[in-house]
Design an enzyme around this catalytic site. Sequence first.
Site, PDB file in Angstrom:
ATOM      1  N   GLU A  34      45.816  49.171  49.235  1.00  0.00           N
ATOM      2  CA  GLU A  34      45.456  50.136  49.983  1.00  0.00           C
ATOM      3  C   GLU A  34      46.553  51.088  51.299  1.00  0.00           C
ATOM      4  O   GLU A  34      46.242  52.319  51.258  1.00  0.00           O
ATOM      5  CB  GLU A  34      44.638  49.527  50.887  1.00  0.00           C
ATOM      6  CG  GLU A  34      42.927  49.642  50.089  1.00  0.00           C
ATOM      7  CD  GLU A  34      41.669  48.865  51.004  1.00  0.00           C
ATOM      8  OE1 GLU A  34      42.207  49.007  52.248  1.00  0.00           O
ATOM      9  OE2 GLU A  34      41.192  49.334  50.611  1.00  0.00           O
TER      10      GLU A  34
ATOM     11  N   HIS B  74      50.278  29.682  32.336  1.00  0.00           N
ATOM     12  CA  HIS B  74      50.596  29.245  30.639  1.00  0.00           C
ATOM     13  C   HIS B  74      49.004  30.545  30.831  1.00  0.00           C
ATOM     14  O   HIS B  74      47.888  30.726  29.831  1.00  0.00           O
ATOM     15  CB  HIS B  74      49.203  27.791  31.047  1.00  0.00           C
ATOM     16  CG  HIS B  74      50.551  27.218  30.518  1.00  0.00           C
ATOM     17  ND1 HIS B  74      50.993  26.167  30.326  1.00  0.00           N
ATOM     18  CD2 HIS B  74      50.997  26.656  32.219  1.00  0.00           C
ATOM     19  CE1 HIS B  74      51.428  25.530  30.455  1.00  0.00           C
ATOM     20  NE2 HIS B  74      51.239  25.636  32.427  1.00  0.00           N
TER      21      HIS B  74
ATOM     22  N   LYS C 221      32.307  55.796  47.573  1.00  0.00           N
ATOM     23  CA  LYS C 221      31.019  55.251  48.968  1.00  0.00           C
ATOM     24  C   LYS C 221      30.617  57.250  49.206  1.00  0.00           C
ATOM     25  O   LYS C 221      29.420  56.865  48.942  1.00  0.00           O
ATOM     26  CB  LYS C 221      32.673  54.770  50.106  1.00  0.00           C
ATOM     27  CG  LYS C 221      32.650  54.032  50.380  1.00  0.00           C
ATOM     28  CD  LYS C 221      33.591  53.641  51.870  1.00  0.00           C
ATOM     29  CE  LYS C 221      33.832  52.207  51.997  1.00  0.00           C
ATOM     30  NZ  LYS C 221      34.636  52.305  53.400  1.00  0.00           N
TER      31      LYS C 221
HETATM   32  O1  PA5 Z   1      41.612  48.513  54.936  1.00  0.00           O
HETATM   33  C1  PA5 Z   1      40.579  49.334  55.540  1.00  0.00           C
HETATM   34  O2  PA5 Z   1      40.013  49.856  56.666  1.00  0.00           O
HETATM   35  C2  PA5 Z   1      39.330  48.444  54.349  1.00  0.00           C
HETATM   36  O3  PA5 Z   1      39.412  47.935  53.356  1.00  0.00           O
HETATM   37  C3  PA5 Z   1      37.854  47.723  55.087  1.00  0.00           C
HETATM   38  O4  PA5 Z   1      38.552  46.479  55.247  1.00  0.00           O
HETATM   39  C4  PA5 Z   1      36.727  46.882  54.216  1.00  0.00           C
HETATM   40  O5  PA5 Z   1      36.525  49.020  53.396  1.00  0.00           O
HETATM   41  C5  PA5 Z   1      36.054  46.983  54.698  1.00  0.00           C
HETATM   42  O6  PA5 Z   1      35.381  47.939  55.703  1.00  0.00           O
HETATM   43  P1  PA5 Z   1      35.109  47.415  57.176  1.00  0.00           P
HETATM   44  O7  PA5 Z   1      35.429  46.374  58.198  1.00  0.00           O
HETATM   45  O8  PA5 Z   1      34.380  48.407  58.003  1.00  0.00           O
HETATM   46  O9  PA5 Z   1      33.283  46.790  56.380  1.00  0.00           O
END
Ligand code: PA5
Length: 488
Positions: free
Chosen positions: A303, A347, A455
Amino acid sequence: MKEIKFDFNSMFSFSVGRHGASEADLMSMLKPAALAHKHLSKCLDSQSDRVALGLEWANLPFQSKADIDKILQLSRLISRFESVLFLGIGGSYLGLKAAQDALSQPYYNEFPALRKGRPKIYFDGNNLDPQTLSVLLRNLKPKKTFVVVISKSGETTETKAAFEVVRQWLKRSIGRNYGRQIVAITDPEHGSLRRLVAEEQAKDKLSFRSLPLLKGVGGRFSEFNMGLLHLSLIGVDIKQVLNGAAAMYQRCSSPDIFKNPAYLNAALHYILYRKKGKSISILMPFSEGLKSTADWYCQLLGESIGKKYARKVVLLPEGTERWVADKNRKVNTGITPVACRGTTDLHSIQQNNIEGQNDKAITFIRVDKFISDIMLPHNCGIISGKSYSGLLKLAQEATEWALVRQQRPNCTITLPEVSAFYWGGLLFFFELSIAFEGELLNINAFDQPGVEGYKNYMYVKLGKPGIAPEIRKNINSSPLIKKRRFLI
Ligand code: PA5
């Protein structure tokens, strides 16, 4: 006190030929690294920049005793329950799971002697697979289960769905005070979870107790914020985790990349990615307990570095920065993260690491001392009298050797042991290294606009109000193409 050790030798051309970084390559990074250090330090030194840009995680190792005491107090209250169910996904789950597997003993839930009176821990809300939650709710006892729901935004579908189901399950059995068995960890001001907390708290102060997430701490950088309650519940000394992170911060504050492991790691991965085509990064701990830490790393790298546009730094009149996507500079930067486990994956995936396309950089994590070890009996051939941990270390060394022989770049991080202190340091090392790599690549490592696509599609199909008309139009006017002849 022993330190975490970093060995980058097998990333260099003197070990792996043209697939490795040369010392000249590294020298050519000195100027960009100095600039990256200057900019990153400037942002880290300013509280308003940290909060606005999503860098406040760097301050988490220095939380006050008062803040930690509040968490410990809440944890004492929860720990009288038989089970605690944590609901969350992404950054609201992976850090906790990594901590659970690294810092509590294996089979923690199965054996009371390992829990020492602490609750069993379950995780859900990290998928929309109906099977796991169904099984949990059929088998857990609502009156003996405490629920911790974690969502920074308070809007994430997976967590929301699980929480609604779990809430009804608690309510059915406990009645109107069911909210006293819930803690919500969410944004201090925004989101539907925060609104629900406010409504329930207005009715009953003991209901829906909540811990705020700090502003400027993104999900994947938030283990030292949202994960602390969980750490305390499984009996980990929070202070030790934070001290380990603080020590790593100290160690990685030098501008000199030869003295700064996070910078050297980032610079070498940058060279391997940009100049040597290594677009896959494998994290392979030689420790069962650290496999989930590799899963956590996958989110951090994926990310943070996978970005469509370059970053444009906008300086606001009051001196703080905003980072925006430069729509004129499409870069599609990205290193694909893969979580592996030694020796298990020697493995399976290792065949491809050794003989497949040479497009990977591998990071091993090695552990010097395990909490328990096993000595083999004296009648079992070449492994007679050897220790398990000795064999594990030998397997890691052998893997490094085999990779080097095939010119596959790799590096090794050695933890003196998997303790709260070193685990805290390890996570913080990766966070700093990713932040620095983001600087070198000139992308915004602290947002995740790409996650919005799926989303928004779900929100439009589910009829969520408030979706921007252009997003709705784009989704409705570009359906997936499904030709009949390719539906076999
Ligand atoms: O790094 C991030 O911000 C995202 O990957 C969130 O952790 C993930 O989408 C979960 O989001 P939230 O904590 O708002 O439910």
